[in-house]
Design an enzyme around this catalytic site. Structure first.
Site, PDB file in Angstrom:
ATOM      1  N   HIS A   7     -10.758  -2.812   1.581  1.00  0.00           N
ATOM      2  CA  HIS A   7     -11.001  -1.237   1.179  1.00  0.00           C
ATOM      3  C   HIS A   7     -11.877  -1.401  -0.177  1.00  0.00           C
ATOM      4  CE1 HIS A   7      -9.287   2.866   1.128  1.00  0.00           C
ATOM      5  NE2 HIS A   7     -10.455   2.896   1.711  1.00  0.00           N
ATOM      6  N   CYS A   9      -5.894   3.665  -3.689  1.00  0.00           N
ATOM      7  CA  CYS A   9      -5.976   2.520  -3.461  1.00  0.00           C
ATOM      8  C   CYS A   9      -7.368   1.598  -3.740  1.00  0.00           C
ATOM      9  CB  CYS A   9      -5.950   2.679  -1.891  1.00  0.00           C
ATOM     10  SG  CYS A   9      -6.829   3.780  -1.206  1.00  0.00           S
ATOM     11  N   HIS A  33       1.547   2.402   4.073  1.00  0.00           N
ATOM     12  CA  HIS A  33       0.708   3.582   4.003  1.00  0.00           C
ATOM     13  C   HIS A  33       0.707   4.058   5.677  1.00  0.00           C
ATOM     14  CE1 HIS A  33      -3.127   5.390   4.167  1.00  0.00           C
ATOM     15  NE2 HIS A  33      -3.524   5.473   2.717  1.00  0.00           N
ATOM     16  N   ASP A  69       0.865  -1.233   0.009  1.00  0.00           N
ATOM     17  CA  ASP A  69      -0.031   0.017  -0.059  1.00  0.00           C
ATOM     18  C   ASP A  69       0.921   1.174   0.002  1.00  0.00           C
ATOM     19  OD1 ASP A  69      -2.154   1.751   0.298  1.00  0.00           O
ATOM     20  OD2 ASP A  69      -2.937   0.818   2.103  1.00  0.00           O
ATOM     21  N   ASP A  70       1.012   2.126  -1.062  1.00  0.00           N
ATOM     22  CA  ASP A  70       1.591   3.205  -1.232  1.00  0.00           C
ATOM     23  C   ASP A  70       3.405   3.167  -1.425  1.00  0.00           C
ATOM     24  OD1 ASP A  70      -0.780   4.452  -0.953  1.00  0.00           O
ATOM     25  OD2 ASP A  70      -0.450   5.725   0.956  1.00  0.00           O
ATOM     26  N   LYS A 129       1.480   9.522  -5.610  1.00  0.00           N
ATOM     27  CA  LYS A 129       0.140   9.006  -5.496  1.00  0.00           C
ATOM     28  C   LYS A 129      -0.874  10.136  -5.970  1.00  0.00           C
ATOM     29  CE  LYS A 129      -2.880   7.247  -1.618  1.00  0.00           C
ATOM     30  NZ  LYS A 129      -3.107   6.794  -0.340  1.00  0.00           N
ATOM     31  N   LYS A 141      -5.637  -5.660   4.098  1.00  0.00           N
ATOM     32  CA  LYS A 141      -6.513  -4.576   3.840  1.00  0.00           C
ATOM     33  C   LYS A 141      -7.574  -5.151   2.710  1.00  0.00           C
ATOM     34  CE  LYS A 141      -6.243   0.220   2.131  1.00  0.00           C
ATOM     35  NZ  LYS A 141      -5.436   1.483   2.118  1.00  0.00           N
ATOM     36  N   ASP A 153      -0.306  -0.915  -4.817  1.00  0.00           N
ATOM     37  CA  ASP A 153      -1.447  -0.548  -5.416  1.00  0.00           C
ATOM     38  C   ASP A 153      -1.331   1.008  -6.020  1.00  0.00           C
ATOM     39  OD1 ASP A 153      -0.989   1.113  -3.250  1.00  0.00           O
ATOM     40  OD2 ASP A 153      -3.017   1.034  -2.156  1.00  0.00           O
ATOM     41  N   ASN A 154      -0.435   1.778  -5.736  1.00  0.00           N
ATOM     42  CA  ASN A 154      -0.210   2.896  -6.453  1.00  0.00           C
ATOM     43  C   ASN A 154       1.289   3.498  -6.078  1.00  0.00           C
ATOM     44  OD1 ASN A 154      -2.668   3.466  -4.299  1.00  0.00           O
ATOM     45  ND2 ASN A 154      -0.678   4.551  -3.816  1.00  0.00           N
TER      46      ASN A 154
END
Length: 470
Positions: free
Chosen positions: A129, A74, A213, A34-35, A297, A127, A271-272
């Site tokens: 989401h 995300c 994240h 994540d991130d 992001k 996660k 994810d990004n």
């Protein structure tokens, strides 16, 4: 002995497509961070962060230089990965705030749904989401999308990565836990692997780390291992990535111990791109790097969507490879289905392409260009499209003050559905990775071709997307 040498020779020369699919269906382990930024791993050029396990993983398979998420943030990225569809088609237009009506609709076919129907065991850890009403009957949950076992949070680990309190296991709240989120997620994944009842069945496991994240927290000993960091936030971030790396190492070790390494295809990605430092109050530890890429992001420039990507399939895919083939999260569903011998549904448009050819050293035949849409894109750049070596970036003709980084609000989708794209930029992305030079004036024919394709896809995608707020 001769047979072993012959087999090794075949592997080094590259397996044929038929041998990749074969009669034995592979296990799939997809790991999503994540991130995590393009420049945050040692194998992607980081000189600040130590990631020995992921560096080793990259050396054992294919390191993708042109790997993309399905979105610059995300929730849409996760929707695109699981469905093989541009996220706005599914109605996941932005990140999903708690209570928001957005959720991955029941009629969307996911990787887990399709593989479960083909007798795969399925597990989601970490996660989720993909809904605003987590663990609530009003919206779909992981088990509604094909996961036999799930251990998840709605969004971030809370209150931080340390001792999170918000995990739910198969519909039941877990409560207080001791430890760090990535290690707890790895613990759950390992426990599920060890206790699977149908060991003869192949599996699909989706491991979604919260790291790196915000709200970031990291083990003291790992933070102390970065004494040269100029700020405490830097040390916390670097240690956070290292902690995640160690969790990946534990998962790889468990595959070895269970003797399922060779038959398991592992995909690692993010994810990004990395979060911007101090974009919001608690982002003071967000010291991620997009390396040579433009943006971070929330950008549809490369820094928001180009991410680390590693593929390993021991003794099926030649080790030590680097590939510049463009690959996207939307490609995972058609790829895994092809390798598992599962038909991809044709009831809804699919945007991804199987990259199974890439695993055997062949060129990927892509029938649609790569396409990204995010209505809150930084700088009012909302759409990007890549075809071959070329990329266009565009804004829309609606209000220029669309809130950046917010979740979906009433009135946004009707505005989008009525809009068109304008102000196109053109980049020769294979030669200009940093997107420093807009060459739209030099190549008007190329600009016209790609902008027309982007405009058509934009209209098509938004026409399909639902309007959540009535």
């Amino acid at each position: 002995m001769f047979n072993r040498v012959l087999l090794a020779t075949i592997v080094l020369l590259g397996w044929s497509q038929q041998s990749l699919i074969g009669s034995e269906r592979p296990n799939f382990l997809v790991i999503l961070c994540d991130d995590l930024g393009y420049g945050d791993l040692g194998c992607y050029g980081s000189e600040s962060i130590r990631t020995p396990h992921l560096d080793k993983l990259a050396s054992q398979g294919i390191r993708l230089t042109d790997c993309y998420s399905a979105s610059p943030l995300c929730s849409p990225a996760r929707a695109g990965l699981l469905t093989g569809r541009t996220p706005s088609r599914t109605g996941i237009y932005s990140w999903i705030a708690e209570g928001n009506p957005m959720n991955l609709k029941r009629d969307e076919k996911t990787i887990a749904t399709l593989l479960k129907a083909a007798n795969y065991d399925t597990c989601h850890v970490g996660k989720w989401h993909l809904n605003g009403k987590f663990n609530h009957p009003d919206q779909t949950q992981p088990d509604d999308h094909g996961f036999d076992h799930w251990f998840a949070t709605q969004n971030n680990a809370s209150p931080t990565h340390k001792n999170p309190k918000n995990f739910v296991r198969n519909g039941k709240e877990v409560g207080d836990q001791k430890g760090y989120s990535c290690q707890l997620v790895a613990d759950e994944a390992i426990d599920w692997l060890e206790k699977r009842k149908q060991r003869d069945n192949p599996f699909f496991m989706f491991v979604c780390f919260h790291e790196p994240h915000e709200p970031i927290d990291s083990p003291d000993e790992m933070v102390a291992a970065y004494p040269d960091a100029e700020k405490r936030g830097e040390a916390l971030y670097y240690a956070n990535v290292t902690n995640m790396d160690s969790a990946v190492g534990r998962l790889m070790k468990k595959l070895d111990e269970l003797k399922i390494n060779e038959e398991t295809l592992v995909i690692f990605t993010s994810d990004n791109g990395p979060e911007t430092l101090n974009r919001y109050k608690s982002a003071w530890r967000s010291h991620g790097s997009s390396g040579p890429l433009r943006g971070m992001k929330l950008h549809v420039y490369e820094g928001g969507i180009r991410v680390p990507g590693i593929i390993r399939w021991t003794e099926k895919v030649q080790a030590g490879q680097t590939s510049a083939e463009p690959v996207s999260g939307v490609d995972f569903l058609p790829t895994l289905c092809e390798l598992a011998g599962v038909d991809v549904p044709k009831s809804k448009p699919l945007d991804g392409t199987s990259i199974a050819n890439l695993l055997s050293g062949k060129q990927v035949e892509r029938h649609k260009p790569l396409f990204w849409h995010y209505f809150g894109g930084t700088g009012n750049r909302q759409v990007a499209l890549r075809e071959g070596d070329w990329k266009v970036v565009a804004r829309w003709d609606g209000p220029a003050n669309m809130p950046v980084g917010g979740s979906l609000k009433r009135g946004v989708v009707p505005l989008l559905k009525a809009s068109k794209l304008d102000h196109f930029e053109l980049y020769h992305i294979s030669e200009d990775i940093s997107e420093k030079k807009d060459v739209s004036q030099q190549f008007p024919d190329r600009l016209q071709s790609l902008s027309s394709k982007a405009q058509n896809l934009y209209q098509e995608v938004l026409a399909e997307g639902p309007i959540w707020f009535k």
